[in-house]
Design a protein around this motif. Structure first.
Motif, PDB file in Angstrom:
ATOM      1  N   SER A  35       0.910  -1.214  -0.024  1.00  0.00           N
ATOM      2  CA  SER A  35      -0.019   0.058  -0.037  1.00  0.00           C
ATOM      3  C   SER A  35       0.798   1.204  -0.103  1.00  0.00           C
ATOM      4  O   SER A  35       2.164   1.333   0.205  1.00  0.00           O
ATOM      5  CB  SER A  35      -0.900   0.072   1.270  1.00  0.00           C
ATOM      6  N   SER A  37       0.055   5.590   0.623  1.00  0.00           N
ATOM      7  CA  SER A  37      -0.820   6.911   1.031  1.00  0.00           C
ATOM      8  C   SER A  37      -0.183   8.072   0.730  1.00  0.00           C
ATOM      9  O   SER A  37       1.044   8.273   0.936  1.00  0.00           O
ATOM     10  CB  SER A  37      -1.452   6.489   2.063  1.00  0.00           C
ATOM     11  N   TYR A  38      -0.863   9.021   0.172  1.00  0.00           N
ATOM     12  CA  TYR A  38      -0.129  10.119  -0.225  1.00  0.00           C
ATOM     13  C   TYR A  38      -0.932  11.413  -0.015  1.00  0.00           C
ATOM     14  O   TYR A  38      -2.276  11.450  -0.047  1.00  0.00           O
ATOM     15  CB  TYR A  38       0.589  10.605  -1.567  1.00  0.00           C
ATOM     16  N   GLY A  39      -0.525  12.499   0.252  1.00  0.00           N
ATOM     17  CA  GLY A  39      -1.278  13.993   0.632  1.00  0.00           C
ATOM     18  C   GLY A  39      -0.327  14.863   0.157  1.00  0.00           C
ATOM     19  O   GLY A  39       0.848  14.916  -0.314  1.00  0.00           O
TER      20      GLY A  39
END
Length: 116
Positions: A35, A37-39
């Motif tokens: 997995s 996730s990024y922002g």
């Protein structure tokens, strides 16, 4: 030259700087990245092992590393690894067909266009 010898020779040719092993730097045996996730500003991903229990009845996913990187550093890493993958394909260490199959598995399926 035999095909196996050619692959072994190609595998031993380094790309870029060669660093000696550093005892203070941990080594992780990793099977895959399940997995990401990024922002705004950062990317986080886990690297995992697939470990079998003692009697090999099932495989367990074991996270071994969590990495958090600035977005630009992550993009640089991906570009670097993409170039290394191209080199590995050229040297016969992995086939282009294998890579294409992996990309198909990881690519989201396109939705059918709406009929208006």
């Amino acid at each position: 030259m035999a095909e196996d010898e050619k692959k072994n020779q190609a595998a031993s040719i380094p790309d870029g700087p060669v660093f000696p092993p550093y005892p203070a730097v941990p080594t992780f045996a990793v099977d895959y990245v399940p997995s990401v996730s990024y922002g705004i500003g950062n990317v986080k991903f886990y690297m995992c092992r697939l470990d079998s229990e003692l009697y090999a009845r099932e495989t367990t996913v074991v996270p071994v590393l969590q990495a958090i990187m600035p977005n630009q550093a992550f993009a640089h890493m991906v570009v670097f690894f993409d170039k290394q993958l191209e080199n590995m394909i050229e040297r016969g260490l992995v086939s282009k067909e294998e890579v294409e199959n992996m990309r198909q598995v990881l690519s989201p399926k396109e939705a059918a266009p709406d009929a208006d």
